[in-house]
Design a protein around this motif. Structure first.
Motif, PDB file in Angstrom:
ATOM      1  N   ILE A  18       0.830  -1.208   0.000  1.00  0.00           N
ATOM      2  CA  ILE A  18       0.000   0.000   0.000  1.00  0.00           C
ATOM      3  C   ILE A  18       0.864   1.257   0.000  1.00  0.00           C
ATOM      4  O   ILE A  18       0.643   2.187  -0.792  1.00  0.00           O
ATOM      5  CB  ILE A  18      -0.950  -0.013   1.218  1.00  0.00           C
ATOM      6  CG1 ILE A  18      -1.991  -1.127   1.066  1.00  0.00           C
ATOM      7  CG2 ILE A  18      -1.646   1.345   1.369  1.00  0.00           C
ATOM      8  CD1 ILE A  18      -2.885  -1.300   2.278  1.00  0.00           C
ATOM      9  N   VAL A  19       1.857   1.295   0.886  1.00  0.00           N
ATOM     10  CA  VAL A  19       2.730   2.475   0.971  1.00  0.00           C
ATOM     11  C   VAL A  19       3.511   2.651  -0.320  1.00  0.00           C
ATOM     12  O   VAL A  19       3.603   3.765  -0.865  1.00  0.00           O
ATOM     13  CB  VAL A  19       3.681   2.343   2.175  1.00  0.00           C
ATOM     14  CG1 VAL A  19       4.757   3.417   2.129  1.00  0.00           C
ATOM     15  CG2 VAL A  19       2.902   2.438   3.486  1.00  0.00           C
ATOM     16  N   ALA A  20       4.080   1.570  -0.834  1.00  0.00           N
ATOM     17  CA  ALA A  20       4.899   1.668  -2.042  1.00  0.00           C
ATOM     18  C   ALA A  20       4.055   2.050  -3.259  1.00  0.00           C
ATOM     19  O   ALA A  20       4.486   2.859  -4.092  1.00  0.00           O
ATOM     20  CB  ALA A  20       5.618   0.353  -2.289  1.00  0.00           C
ATOM     21  N   THR A  21       2.867   1.484  -3.375  1.00  0.00           N
ATOM     22  CA  THR A  21       1.993   1.830  -4.501  1.00  0.00           C
ATOM     23  C   THR A  21       1.563   3.290  -4.430  1.00  0.00           C
ATOM     24  O   THR A  21       1.561   4.002  -5.454  1.00  0.00           O
ATOM     25  CB  THR A  21       0.754   0.916  -4.511  1.00  0.00           C
ATOM     26  OG1 THR A  21       1.172  -0.443  -4.601  1.00  0.00           O
ATOM     27  CG2 THR A  21      -0.143   1.240  -5.698  1.00  0.00           C
ATOM     28  N   SER A  22       1.215   3.744  -3.244  1.00  0.00           N
ATOM     29  CA  SER A  22       0.803   5.144  -3.083  1.00  0.00           C
ATOM     30  C   SER A  22       1.946   6.091  -3.423  1.00  0.00           C
ATOM     31  O   SER A  22       1.760   7.084  -4.139  1.00  0.00           O
ATOM     32  CB  SER A  22       0.324   5.384  -1.646  1.00  0.00           C
ATOM     33  OG  SER A  22      -0.745   4.533  -1.311  1.00  0.00           O
ATOM     34  N   ALA A  23       3.142   5.786  -2.921  1.00  0.00           N
ATOM     35  CA  ALA A  23       4.297   6.640  -3.217  1.00  0.00           C
ATOM     36  C   ALA A  23       4.612   6.641  -4.705  1.00  0.00           C
ATOM     37  O   ALA A  23       4.959   7.684  -5.282  1.00  0.00           O
ATOM     38  CB  ALA A  23       5.504   6.172  -2.412  1.00  0.00           C
ATOM     39  N   ALA A  24       4.496   5.474  -5.360  1.00  0.00           N
ATOM     40  CA  ALA A  24       4.776   5.397  -6.790  1.00  0.00           C
ATOM     41  C   ALA A  24       3.785   6.243  -7.586  1.00  0.00           C
ATOM     42  O   ALA A  24       4.176   6.980  -8.512  1.00  0.00           O
ATOM     43  CB  ALA A  24       4.718   3.942  -7.253  1.00  0.00           C
ATOM     44  N   LEU A  25       2.502   6.167  -7.245  1.00  0.00           N
ATOM     45  CA  LEU A  25       1.491   6.948  -7.968  1.00  0.00           C
ATOM     46  C   LEU A  25       1.706   8.452  -7.769  1.00  0.00           C
ATOM     47  O   LEU A  25       1.614   9.238  -8.725  1.00  0.00           O
ATOM     48  CB  LEU A  25       0.094   6.542  -7.502  1.00  0.00           C
ATOM     49  CG  LEU A  25      -0.349   5.116  -7.861  1.00  0.00           C
ATOM     50  CD1 LEU A  25      -1.704   4.815  -7.239  1.00  0.00           C
ATOM     51  CD2 LEU A  25      -0.398   4.936  -9.372  1.00  0.00           C
ATOM     52  N   ILE A  26       2.014   8.852  -6.536  1.00  0.00           N
ATOM     53  CA  ILE A  26       2.202  10.275  -6.252  1.00  0.00           C
ATOM     54  C   ILE A  26       3.436  10.814  -6.965  1.00  0.00           C
ATOM     55  O   ILE A  26       3.391  11.877  -7.607  1.00  0.00           O
ATOM     56  CB  ILE A  26       2.313  10.501  -4.726  1.00  0.00           C
ATOM     57  CG1 ILE A  26       0.967  10.226  -4.051  1.00  0.00           C
ATOM     58  CG2 ILE A  26       2.756  11.934  -4.424  1.00  0.00           C
ATOM     59  CD1 ILE A  26       1.032  10.247  -2.537  1.00  0.00           C
ATOM     60  N   THR A  27       4.537  10.093  -6.867  1.00  0.00           N
ATOM     61  CA  THR A  27       5.781  10.592  -7.472  1.00  0.00           C
ATOM     62  C   THR A  27       5.675  10.658  -8.990  1.00  0.00           C
ATOM     63  O   THR A  27       6.159  11.613  -9.612  1.00  0.00           O
ATOM     64  CB  THR A  27       6.977   9.713  -7.087  1.00  0.00           C
ATOM     65  OG1 THR A  27       6.670   8.343  -7.382  1.00  0.00           O
ATOM     66  CG2 THR A  27       7.293   9.835  -5.614  1.00  0.00           C
ATOM     67  N   VAL A  28       5.050   9.669  -9.607  1.00  0.00           N
ATOM     68  CA  VAL A  28       4.902   9.695 -11.065  1.00  0.00           C
ATOM     69  C   VAL A  28       4.012  10.857 -11.486  1.00  0.00           C
ATOM     70  O   VAL A  28       4.316  11.571 -12.455  1.00  0.00           O
ATOM     71  CB  VAL A  28       4.341   8.353 -11.569  1.00  0.00           C
ATOM     72  CG1 VAL A  28       3.923   8.467 -13.025  1.00  0.00           C
ATOM     73  CG2 VAL A  28       5.383   7.254 -11.418  1.00  0.00           C
TER      74      VAL A  28
END
Length: 567
Positions: free
Chosen positions: A354-364
């Motif tokens: 969850i944390v990694a997916t959220s960070a990936a979506l935000i950063t992209v």
């Protein structure tokens, strides 16, 4: 301002829209917001460090800073030397010589990047322990019985930590050096060989000076990762500045003292960046691809004992940096298969995803906004603000975590005070100690990673492809979403995967900001190691490595593939 071309009489030519030069404040706004979010935690840390009454400073100067600073600087020097020697030597071997398994080793040399330093530290400590396979085999061969009967190097030391970190971080130098050796070596290396220079002399006298900027860039990344490490240094007993921030804050309860140590780390980071910039001063090289790439003479063919030694020497870093952790945690995990159904491991896995997916979506998403802003407004202010937004990747996670913690606490206290005054209701802590804080700090830290991957994709497109759509009447936003974004899907996917993996591995900031009872795979392994039972975190460790292997292999293929060179 919009200028319209009048259609010719009797014709149906659509109006042509051109954008007059000027400041595009719509482009500048997202860059300013991203830069502010990245810079506020740093400013907060500096402010807290300066706001203290100085009562902790005598203790820090007398008992903490000398030892921590000395250990950190020594560790940085040793790791820089270790990664430079391993990375440059490995790169030169696979480029200049031909020996058994060279093609395989050329890409597997990158695999240690999939192993976080803290996992490597746990694995090396167990592998070299008295009861581990190395000392057990040594005692079986020599007949020794107890540790008093022989001397064995201590892995729990600054030198041991330097070896561990070097074995998993050298690929940064290997990748940058290898690219330069391939490209530059085809020209100046050939000229030196025609004059009778031996391969080693070509490396030392010709290629190393040319590759210096790339080598220093790789070493700078290594130093950033070393300074960011907290798990390996803690487990191996090295009192670095990063670990001192953690202990000063939690053990002594001194926020000001922790912030003051963090500021010292910022100074070291600034010095490393200046060193990297100095090494690249006035260095300009251009190498064209094409027929010149095919003109490279054959590699030196090694046979017999020399070929065997070359294979062993090139395979040794892979065995140490990737093979040992995989062996240790694989052995432990094979005896703990029951953990696959344990709720704690599943919860840690879900939290990490969850944390990694959220960070990936935000950063992209933010990276796309910043790149779009830079394309709309090519002025220096936008370029400068965009670069400031990327500063998080150059900072230790501990510093960012500390600054963000204070920032979120201030926001929470302000909201709580306002709600009390207006409605008599206490909101408590909303953002502080939440999973959202972990996502935010990872997004700040890895934004540069996403931006670099997306920018690499957009630079491969025709430079005016979106402007053609705008000339046909489409707005900048619509042309970006309908023309550029579909073409950037591979680059966007790559950026998301890279951020996802780095977030799964992230420990230093997560351990400061996570909520109570909230474990990721990284913090789960860290807790087991802190209790002296790293074997209990074997399943979580293998999950981290498995998650990181896929993008590392993709990265290796993308950066080391050279069809023209017949690699």
């Amino acid at each position: 301002m919009t200028a319209r071309a009048h259609p010719a009489e009797g014709g149906g030519v659509p109006p042509v829209r051109t954008v007059a030069p000027g400041r595009n404040y719509g482009a500048l706004a997202p860059a300013l917001v991203a830069a502010a979010i990245a810079l506020v935690p740093i400013a907060v840390v500096i402010g807290i460090a300066l706001s203290g009454d100085g009562s902790d400073w005598p203790h820090l100067v007398r008992n903490v800073l000398p030892q921590a600073t000395g250990a950190t600087l020594l560790l940085l020097v040793l790791v820089a030397a270790g990664t430079a020697s391993i990375g440059v030597t490995s790169a030169w071997m696979v480029v200049a010589y031909d020996f058994p398994f060279r093609k395989v080793l050329a890409w597997v040399l990158v695999l240690p990047l999939a192993v976080p330093p803290y996992l490597a530290a746990y694995a090396f400590a167990e592998f070299l322990h008295f009861s581990g396979p190395v000392q057990s085999a040594f005692r079986a061969l020599t007949g020794h019985v107890t540790p008093r009967d022989y001397w064995f190097p201590e892995i729990r030391s600054t030198y041991g930590a330097a070896i561990v970190l070097s074995m998993v971080l050298y690929p940064y130098v290997y990748l940058t050096s290898r690219v330069v050796f391939i490209m530059q070596g085809r020209h100046i290396g050939d000229a030196a060989r025609t004059l009778g220079a031996a391969p080693l002399k070509v490396l030392w006298a010709v290629l190393l000076p040319v590759a210096r900027p790339a080598i220093v860039a790789g070493v700078a990344l290594v130093l950033m990762e070393t300074l960011n490490d907290i798990g390996a240094s803690k487990y191996l007993g090295v009192p670095t500045l990063t670990y001192s921030v953690y202990t000063t804050w939690l053990n002594r309860g001194s926020l000001e003292g922790a912030a003051q140590i963090a500021v010292l780390m910022l100074i070291i980071v600034f010095a490393v960046l200046m060193m990297e910039k100095w090494a690249r001063r006035q260095q300009r090289f251009h190498v064209g691809r094409g027929s010149q790439m095919n003109a490279r003479p054959p590699r030196v063919k090694l046979t017999g004992a020399r070929a065997a030694l070359a294979t062993l020497a090139t395979a040794a870093p892979v065995f140490c940096g990737f093979g040992i952790p995989l062996y240790v945690f694989g052995d432990y995990a094979s005896r703990r298969l029951y953990q696959l159904t344990e709720p704690d491991l599943l919860d840690a896995l879900v939290n990490s995803v969850i944390v990694a997916t959220s960070a990936a979506l935000i950063t992209v998403f933010v990276a796309l906004l910043l790149i779009h802003a830079a394309r709309l407004d090519k002025s220096r202010p936008v370029a400068a603000v965009t670069r400031l937004a990327m500063i998080g990747y150059a900072l230790p996670g501990t510093v960012l975590g500390l600054g963000l913690l204070f920032t979120l606490a201030f926001i929470d206290n302000s909201i709580d005070a306002w709600m009390r005054d207006m409605f008599g209701v206490s909101t408590g802590l909303i953002f502080t100690g939440s999973a959202a804080a972990v996502v935010l700090v990872c997004s700040i830290r890895f934004l540069a990673l996403a931006e670099g991957a997306v920018r690499g994709g957009i630079e491969k497109l025709p430079p005016h492809i979106d402007e053609a759509a705008r000339c046909l009447g489409r707005s900048p936003t619509r042309s970006a979403t309908t023309v550029l974004l579909p073409l950037l899907r591979p680059a966007v996917f790559t950026a998301a995967v890279l951020v996802f993996v780095d977030t799964v591995k992230e420990l230093s900031a997560t351990i400061l900001l996570r909520p109570f009872g909230f474990n990721t795979l990284a913090t789960s392994v860290f807790e087991d190691a802190s209790r002296g039972v790293p074997e209990d975190g074997a399943m979580a460790a293998l999950a981290i490595i498995a998650t990181a292997v896929i993008p590392v292999v993709l990265l290796s293929g993308a950066l080391t593939r050279d069809r023209d060179a017949n690699l």
